[in-house]
Design an enzyme around this catalytic site. Structure first.
Site, PDB file in Angstrom:
ATOM      1  N   LYS A  37     -19.580   3.714 -31.191  1.00  0.00           N
ATOM      2  CA  LYS A  37     -18.811   3.881 -32.431  1.00  0.00           C
ATOM      3  C   LYS A  37     -18.664   5.368 -32.777  1.00  0.00           C
ATOM      4  CE  LYS A  37     -18.233  -0.536 -33.856  1.00  0.00           C
ATOM      5  NZ  LYS A  37     -16.919  -1.167 -33.968  1.00  0.00           N
ATOM      6  N   ASP A  84      -8.894  -8.892 -22.105  1.00  0.00           N
ATOM      7  CA  ASP A  84     -10.245  -8.366 -22.302  1.00  0.00           C
ATOM      8  C   ASP A  84     -10.109  -6.847 -22.431  1.00  0.00           C
ATOM      9  OD1 ASP A  84     -12.834  -7.414 -22.098  1.00  0.00           O
ATOM     10  OD2 ASP A  84     -13.408  -8.815 -20.504  1.00  0.00           O
ATOM     11  N   GLY A 113      -9.244  -8.374 -30.702  1.00  0.00           N
ATOM     12  CA  GLY A 113     -10.302  -9.222 -31.255  1.00  0.00           C
ATOM     13  C   GLY A 113      -9.817  -9.942 -32.497  1.00  0.00           C
ATOM     14  N   GLY A 114      -8.543 -10.311 -32.502  1.00  0.00           N
ATOM     15  CA  GLY A 114      -7.942 -10.907 -33.708  1.00  0.00           C
ATOM     16  C   GLY A 114      -8.125 -12.415 -33.822  1.00  0.00           C
ATOM     17  N   PRO A 167     -22.063  -4.177 -44.281  1.00  0.00           N
ATOM     18  CA  PRO A 167     -22.195  -5.590 -43.897  1.00  0.00           C
ATOM     19  C   PRO A 167     -21.132  -6.503 -44.519  1.00  0.00           C
ATOM     20  CG  PRO A 167     -23.914  -4.979 -45.456  1.00  0.00           C
ATOM     21  CD  PRO A 167     -23.143  -3.734 -45.173  1.00  0.00           C
ATOM     22  N   GLY A 227     -13.339 -13.641 -37.100  1.00  0.00           N
ATOM     23  CA  GLY A 227     -14.005 -12.607 -37.899  1.00  0.00           C
ATOM     24  C   GLY A 227     -13.053 -11.723 -38.682  1.00  0.00           C
ATOM     25  N   TYR A 260     -23.080   3.657 -39.165  1.00  0.00           N
ATOM     26  CA  TYR A 260     -24.066   4.260 -38.260  1.00  0.00           C
ATOM     27  C   TYR A 260     -23.385   5.019 -37.111  1.00  0.00           C
ATOM     28  CZ  TYR A 260     -23.959  -0.207 -35.582  1.00  0.00           C
ATOM     29  OH  TYR A 260     -23.600  -1.327 -34.868  1.00  0.00           O
ATOM     30  N   ARG A 301     -10.536 -12.567 -25.611  1.00  0.00           N
ATOM     31  CA  ARG A 301     -10.783 -13.123 -24.271  1.00  0.00           C
ATOM     32  C   ARG A 301     -10.474 -14.611 -24.161  1.00  0.00           C
ATOM     33  NH1 ARG A 301     -16.849 -10.998 -23.814  1.00  0.00           N
ATOM     34  NH2 ARG A 301     -16.673 -11.499 -26.014  1.00  0.00           N
ATOM     35  N   SER A 336     -31.043  -2.980 -20.370  1.00  0.00           N
ATOM     36  CA  SER A 336     -30.732  -2.623 -18.982  1.00  0.00           C
ATOM     37  C   SER A 336     -29.475  -1.748 -19.005  1.00  0.00           C
ATOM     38  CB  SER A 336     -30.461  -3.884 -18.163  1.00  0.00           C
ATOM     39  OG  SER A 336     -29.263  -4.491 -18.613  1.00  0.00           O
TER      40      SER A 336
HETATM   41  C1  HXC Z   1     -30.764  -7.366 -24.439  1.00  0.00           C
HETATM   42  C2  HXC Z   1     -28.715  -8.172 -23.660  1.00  0.00           C
HETATM   43  C3  HXC Z   1     -28.569  -8.974 -24.835  1.00  0.00           C
HETATM   44  C4  HXC Z   1     -29.625  -8.919 -25.817  1.00  0.00           C
HETATM   45  C5  HXC Z   1     -26.829  -9.261 -23.569  1.00  0.00           C
HETATM   46  N1  HXC Z   1     -27.606  -8.400 -22.921  1.00  0.00           N
HETATM   47  N2  HXC Z   1     -27.375  -9.634 -24.742  1.00  0.00           N
HETATM   48  N3  HXC Z   1     -29.803  -7.379 -23.450  1.00  0.00           N
HETATM   49  N4  HXC Z   1     -30.686  -8.097 -25.578  1.00  0.00           N
HETATM   50  N5  HXC Z   1     -29.561  -9.611 -26.957  1.00  0.00           N
HETATM   51  C6  HXC Z   1     -27.373  -7.800 -21.606  1.00  0.00           C
HETATM   52  C7  HXC Z   1     -27.445  -8.851 -20.514  1.00  0.00           C
HETATM   53  O1  HXC Z   1     -28.782  -9.111 -20.142  1.00  0.00           O
HETATM   54  C8  HXC Z   1     -26.651  -8.199 -19.391  1.00  0.00           C
HETATM   55  O2  HXC Z   1     -27.434  -7.237 -18.709  1.00  0.00           O
HETATM   56  C9  HXC Z   1     -25.580  -7.437 -20.150  1.00  0.00           C
HETATM   57  O3  HXC Z   1     -26.040  -7.306 -21.501  1.00  0.00           O
HETATM   58  C10 HXC Z   1     -24.271  -8.180 -20.149  1.00  0.00           C
HETATM   59  O4  HXC Z   1     -24.511  -9.489 -20.655  1.00  0.00           O
HETATM   60  P1  HXC Z   1     -23.385 -10.597 -20.656  1.00  0.00           P
HETATM   61  O5  HXC Z   1     -23.870 -11.748 -21.425  1.00  0.00           O
HETATM   62  O6  HXC Z   1     -22.892 -10.801 -19.264  1.00  0.00           O
HETATM   63  O7  HXC Z   1     -22.260  -9.818 -21.423  1.00  0.00           O
HETATM   64  P2  HXC Z   1     -20.900 -10.274 -21.920  1.00  0.00           P
HETATM   65  O8  HXC Z   1     -20.611 -11.708 -21.679  1.00  0.00           O
HETATM   66  O9  HXC Z   1     -19.958  -9.288 -21.403  1.00  0.00           O
HETATM   67  O10 HXC Z   1     -21.075 -10.137 -23.510  1.00  0.00           O
HETATM   68  C11 HXC Z   1     -20.913  -8.940 -24.185  1.00  0.00           C
HETATM   69  C12 HXC Z   1     -21.832  -8.928 -25.397  1.00  0.00           C
HETATM   70  C13 HXC Z   1     -21.554 -10.107 -26.290  1.00  0.00           C
HETATM   71  C14 HXC Z   1     -21.639  -7.610 -26.136  1.00  0.00           C
HETATM   72  C15 HXC Z   1     -23.246  -8.954 -24.874  1.00  0.00           C
HETATM   73  O11 HXC Z   1     -22.475 -10.153 -27.340  1.00  0.00           O
HETATM   74  C16 HXC Z   1     -20.184 -10.143 -26.855  1.00  0.00           C
HETATM   75  O12 HXC Z   1     -19.175 -10.281 -26.160  1.00  0.00           O
HETATM   76  N6  HXC Z   1     -20.060 -10.054 -28.182  1.00  0.00           N
HETATM   77  C17 HXC Z   1     -18.765 -10.043 -28.904  1.00  0.00           C
HETATM   78  C18 HXC Z   1     -18.927 -10.426 -30.323  1.00  0.00           C
HETATM   79  C19 HXC Z   1     -19.839  -9.500 -31.091  1.00  0.00           C
HETATM   80  O13 HXC Z   1     -20.846  -9.025 -30.563  1.00  0.00           O
HETATM   81  N7  HXC Z   1     -19.498  -9.205 -32.325  1.00  0.00           N
HETATM   82  C20 HXC Z   1     -20.339  -8.369 -33.167  1.00  0.00           C
HETATM   83  C21 HXC Z   1     -19.681  -7.112 -33.431  1.00  0.00           C
HETATM   84  S1  HXC Z   1     -20.451  -6.385 -34.830  1.00  0.00           S
HETATM   85  P3  HXC Z   1     -28.182  -7.578 -17.287  1.00  0.00           P
HETATM   86  O14 HXC Z   1     -28.839  -6.299 -16.901  1.00  0.00           O
HETATM   87  O15 HXC Z   1     -29.130  -8.681 -17.601  1.00  0.00           O
HETATM   88  O16 HXC Z   1     -27.075  -8.000 -16.358  1.00  0.00           O
HETATM   89  C22 HXC Z   1     -20.345  -4.735 -34.632  1.00  0.00           C
HETATM   90  C23 HXC Z   1     -20.667  -3.787 -35.773  1.00  0.00           C
HETATM   91  C24 HXC Z   1     -21.702  -4.264 -36.698  1.00  0.00           C
HETATM   92  O17 HXC Z   1     -19.991  -4.292 -33.632  1.00  0.00           O
HETATM   93  C25 HXC Z   1     -21.928  -3.362 -37.895  1.00  0.00           C
HETATM   94  C26 HXC Z   1     -22.874  -3.992 -38.903  1.00  0.00           C
HETATM   95  C27 HXC Z   1     -23.050  -3.210 -40.173  1.00  0.00           C
END
Ligand code: HXC
Length: 283
Positions: free
Chosen positions: A163, A66, A16-17, A191, A20, A148, A41, A106
């Protein structure tokens, strides 16, 4: 804070480099002389990041992969090994997360996050770890978790569960792979603003303000504060740190537990005056 050659001679893979905190860490590592490989990706995003890390391209390597798909992770690790002879440091930074009431998730939504965070960390750890063991030069694994991982958190159940698993993996391998001279540690950031996390987790100004108010230092983290810690932990300055998780959150998580911590939100002079008025008078 560090010597310019603090990471000279080390090859570091950051999952994930391409953006962010991963990009910030990769950039800082290269600045101290490391050869840096970044995976993610999106190949075009990796190319843009690589140009930022080292425009000459000599100290940066990209390979689209990925973390959920072991074959692509293995191919990326083989690519780095073929170019630079092996990997000394792995930073498991790739993550996925979104806010959702658990009853609205889901199974596939749960799996999207867990397979990225937990399985993804395992995939990269396995592919890189096997190479480190074979090469017999030890190494260092740094996992990015969050506070968390041990408190749990509402509305991010898949991420919290994953985590927590990564933290358990960190501690388990700290013992198991110490035999091979491989250290495993984790950083638990509070954060730190990034586009990915912020758009998913702090979508409104109220949510951002609430998050900031929970930090005793009353601000978010700066990337260079986190990257300094990462440089230290993966460098030869920390050879005896193994199995540790270092929190970097401005005091956020610990503040959520103390019964009287909320009193810090009262202006200190008012609080002191109230305490003074309550003090028993001698005699
Ligand atoms: C409910 C959700 C949703 C949402 C996705 N889904 N977003 N359900 N609420 N907001 C569900 C979809 O409906 C689907 O289920 C399933 O998740 C897969 O969705 P896709 O869009 O096909 O997934 P994908 O493309 O693989 O994306 C993965 C992801 C995405 C996790 C959803 O956000 C991602 O790739 N993010 C990477 C970047 C990121 O999130 N960075 C933040 C990290 S911060 P169904 O049943 O409908 O098929 C962190 C720590 C934070 O981790 C700490 C803070 C202090």
């Amino acid at each position: 804070m560090f010597r310019d050659d603090a990471l000279e001679g080390k090859t570091i893979l950051v999952t994930g480099g391409g953006s962010g905190l991963g990009l910030s860490m990769a950039t800082r590592f290269a600045g101290y002389g490391a050869k840096v490989a970044i995976t993610g990706r999106d190949a075009a995003k990796l190319e843009r990041a690589a140009a930022e890390i080292d425009p000459s391209g000599e100290r940066v390597h990209t390979q689209a992969s990925d973390v959920r798909d072991y074959a692509t992770v293995e191919a990326a690790v083989s690519g780095v090994t073929a170019r630079w002879g092996g990997i000394d440091v792995l930073v498991n930074n790739a993550a996925g997360n979104f806010l959702a009431p658990t009853e609205d998730l889901s199974p596939n939504g749960f799996n999207a996050v867990v397979s990225t965070v937990l399985n993804g960390t395992f995939h990269a750890t396995l592919a890189v770890g096997k190479g480190m063991i074979e090469r017999k030069r030890g190494g260092s694994i740094l996992n990015i978790v969050t506070t968390y991982a041990w408190t749990g958190s509402a509305f991010v159940v898949p991420s919290a569960a994953a985590k927590a698993g990564v933290l358990a993996m960190t501690r388990s391998l700290a013992v198991e792979w110490a035999t091979y001279g491989i250290r495993s540690n984790a950083i638990a950031p509070g954060p730190f603003p990034t586009e990915g996390a912020w758009s998913a987790l702090m979508p409104t100004p109220e949510m951002e303000a609430e998050a900031k108010a929970r930090v005793p230092l009353n601000r978010f983290g700066k990337h260079d504060e986190l990257t300094s810690l990462a440089v230290f932990l993966v460098s030869d300055a920390a050879p005896y740190i193994n199995g540790e998780v270092v929190t970097i959150d401005g005091g956020e998580w610990i503040a959520s537990g103390g019964e009287f911590n909320g009193l810090t939100r009262i202006p200190r002079e008012h609080f002191k005056a109230a305490m003074q008025a309550m003090r028993p008078k001698k005699g």
